[in-house]
Design an enzyme around this catalytic site. Sequence first.
Site, mmCIF file in Angstrom:
data_model
loop_
_atom_site.group_PDB
_atom_site.id
_atom_site.type_symbol
_atom_site.label_atom_id
_atom_site.label_comp_id
_atom_site.label_asym_id
_atom_site.label_seq_id
_atom_site.Cartn_x
_atom_site.Cartn_y
_atom_site.Cartn_z
ATOM 1 N N ASP A 1 0.866 -1.169 0.000
ATOM 2 C CA ASP A 1 0.000 0.000 0.000
ATOM 3 C C ASP A 1 0.911 1.230 0.000
ATOM 4 O O ASP A 1 2.127 1.139 0.198
ATOM 5 C CB ASP A 1 -0.977 0.002 1.180
ATOM 6 C CG ASP A 1 -2.200 0.891 0.872
ATOM 7 O OD1 ASP A 1 -2.130 1.693 -0.081
ATOM 8 O OD2 ASP A 1 -3.208 0.791 1.590
ATOM 9 N N TRP A 2 0.325 2.370 -0.234
ATOM 10 C CA TRP A 2 1.076 3.621 -0.426
ATOM 11 C C TRP A 2 1.991 3.908 0.778
ATOM 12 O O TRP A 2 1.517 4.213 1.876
ATOM 13 C CB TRP A 2 0.085 4.768 -0.615
ATOM 14 C CG TRP A 2 0.720 6.094 -0.868
ATOM 15 C CD1 TRP A 2 1.468 6.832 0.004
ATOM 16 C CD2 TRP A 2 0.660 6.853 -2.076
ATOM 17 N NE1 TRP A 2 1.868 8.000 -0.579
ATOM 18 C CE2 TRP A 2 1.383 8.040 -1.862
ATOM 19 C CE3 TRP A 2 0.060 6.652 -3.331
ATOM 20 C CZ2 TRP A 2 1.526 9.017 -2.836
ATOM 21 C CZ3 TRP A 2 0.196 7.635 -4.290
ATOM 22 C CH2 TRP A 2 0.928 8.795 -4.048
#
Length: 746
Positions: A285-286
């Site tokens: 994820d980011w």
Amino acid sequence: MKRFLFSFAFILISTFLMGQNAKIEQKITKLLDQMTLEEKVGQMTQYSSFFDVTGPAPSGGDNKNKYDQIKTGQVGSMLNVRGAKQVREMQKLAVENTRLGIPLIFGYDVIHGHKTIAPIPLAESASWDMEAIQRSAEVAAIEAAAEGLNWTFAPMVDISRDARWGRVMEGAGEDPFLGSKIAKARVQGFQGDDLSATNTIAACTKHFAAYGFAESGKDYNTADIGTSTLYNIVLPPFKAAVDAGCRTFMNSFNELNGIPATADTYLQRDLLKGEWGFDGFIVSDWGSMIEMVAHGHAEDGKHAAELSANAGSDMDMESHVYVKHLKNLVESGKVDIAHVDDAVRRILRVKFELGLFDDPYKYCDEAREKELLYNAAHTEAVLDMAKKSIVLLKNEKNILPLAKSGQKIALIGDLADDKNSPLGNWRLASDNNTAVSVLEGMESMSKNTITHETGVQLYSGDAFFHQHININTTEANGIGKAVEAASQADVVVMVLGEHGFQSGEGRSRANIGLPGMQEELLKMVYAANPNMVLVLMNGRPLAIPWAAENVPAIVEGWQLGSQSGNAIASVLYGDYNPSGKLPMTFPRDVNQVPIYYNYKNTGRPGPKNEVFWSHYSDQTNAPLYPFGYGLSYTTFEYSEPKVTTMGRTADVTVTITNTGKVAGTEIAQLYIRDKVASVTRPVKELKGFEKVVLEAGASKTITFKLTEQELGFYNNQGKYIVEAGQFDVMVGTSSADTKKVSFSIK
Ligand code: NOJ
């Protein structure tokens, strides 16, 4: 003969596909042999766009580095670039400049529609209609692919039992059985049968794992859950997505039982890629790699890269730790080159399957883009989905449906004429203010006199990046006008709830009632005219006990996307008979959270007439509206269910009759309870449902099949087992309204 021909065709297709796969693997091996370590790390790196909406941003300053890195093969994927022209230009940077010309893969958050917006996923889940949900994902894929995209970061399959968590809007609710069916439908909708077609995109099942179990409902928070919950509640939808052929996964921000998911070897390598046989790739994820420093699990970026690569995170989304450190980590022996090769093979495999090597620009056709964005067929599909997502929560004295003429209607609420909020918060590519409002929908469908009054303003300002959206808690000037309009009306329609930007990522709420001054408004308008319909718009279950007690009719209208107002108006006027059922429990009080239908009985279940049982002394255990609940403009009656067993399977038969005056659709639900088990089982578990369409007075007999697949569970070692003994089967219209029969298996 027919059977023979079918088997023959099946063998031919399978042989062809095996041949195709073998060819892809050979091509990957050849490519891997030519790649430098730096180029391999490049494939494992994903950057967010530095493009302006209309084209490349200046190539100097901060962007220079990214430009140069794309041109030298140090980037494998981009997110947040869209548009056939923009994608083509960026793809060119990679294909025409790098040594090996490996195309980039373009990802984007296509969550519930792309330009044409469908209902938020929680709302779609209320339809329990897998065909419609699949079609909705298909439409999103067509539009996304037309804008040059190859890959969506959806579906989110995180089960959640906590309505405070802002991202419940993006999931399928609280139940793993329903959640698994929806995961499959959405993956199939995005990916279709042929990933290389220009109207399909790769799906990404997220967030692996347990992100929806964030403690106290705060986004990104710690998840600490036992093995039984992990295997039986959290993981099944992920497994279903793998079985449906999902090509990518995203790990999650949270730690699970002390290990950040990004560094979790068990989840990523052992379970997903090992036991489940997933051969696509996992994107972080980011920033979730670098965030492991804050988690207190990694010393620094280099250590974060080492932990992530060893645990099986294949692509780094915007942590920049692979591009900085992975080469060195391999050279110093901290990360095995075999891990890097495996990650690159997985990423290249998906690029090959998408057809990007055959033609890196195949998704970049501006004429196709023009034809397909906001296409009329897509509008029709999201309207159908929106109608199916609506849940009728209450309808006393048959106040609904409303007459289409001769009525003076006071339409009250800031959300009633809002053309933006119904698009929800995940509508990155869509255009602001493009939803049909309730006011527009109601006006276009009737000859009534409609007076709209805002009452109280819900929020002000552009909320997307605001930490707290600006809720109006003092401005009450409009209440007088609203009360006045209500007192002169035949019927009042109030549209209240949350703004689209009040749920979603980072948007958890500690209070889950009506925000701002809406409850005051509701009470004052009700005092003036109680002949009232309340339309809710919200991204999560709301605790609205006063409204549930007093307002005669309540319609759950979520955030229904581009066609929101038309869908709601068709229900209000009876052109569409609602059939949605809640995919998540509505609490009476936020303090009941976590509240869910498939709870454990405990040793002291009650109810009892004394103190010592599992309950609150100041609140009932019962929810406001239970899982699976939803009314219709007609009524349905269920016969006593009958069960026939054959070995370890059971057929459960029930007859449903439409006992009302109009045609309607019922979602019949089947729950089981395994009475005694080596690991205790919930009081109810959904194991079947069927949508039954019935004319007034008509009946239909349906049969649910229970096999070992439905009757077993995962033990604490993660092994699926079916135990002999007695089961209760409950069939009915919601998790709280069923008829029971029992049977045993040996
Ligand atoms: C963070 C979110 O958690 C994830 O779901 C999303 O896909 C990425 N940002 C990319 O926007």
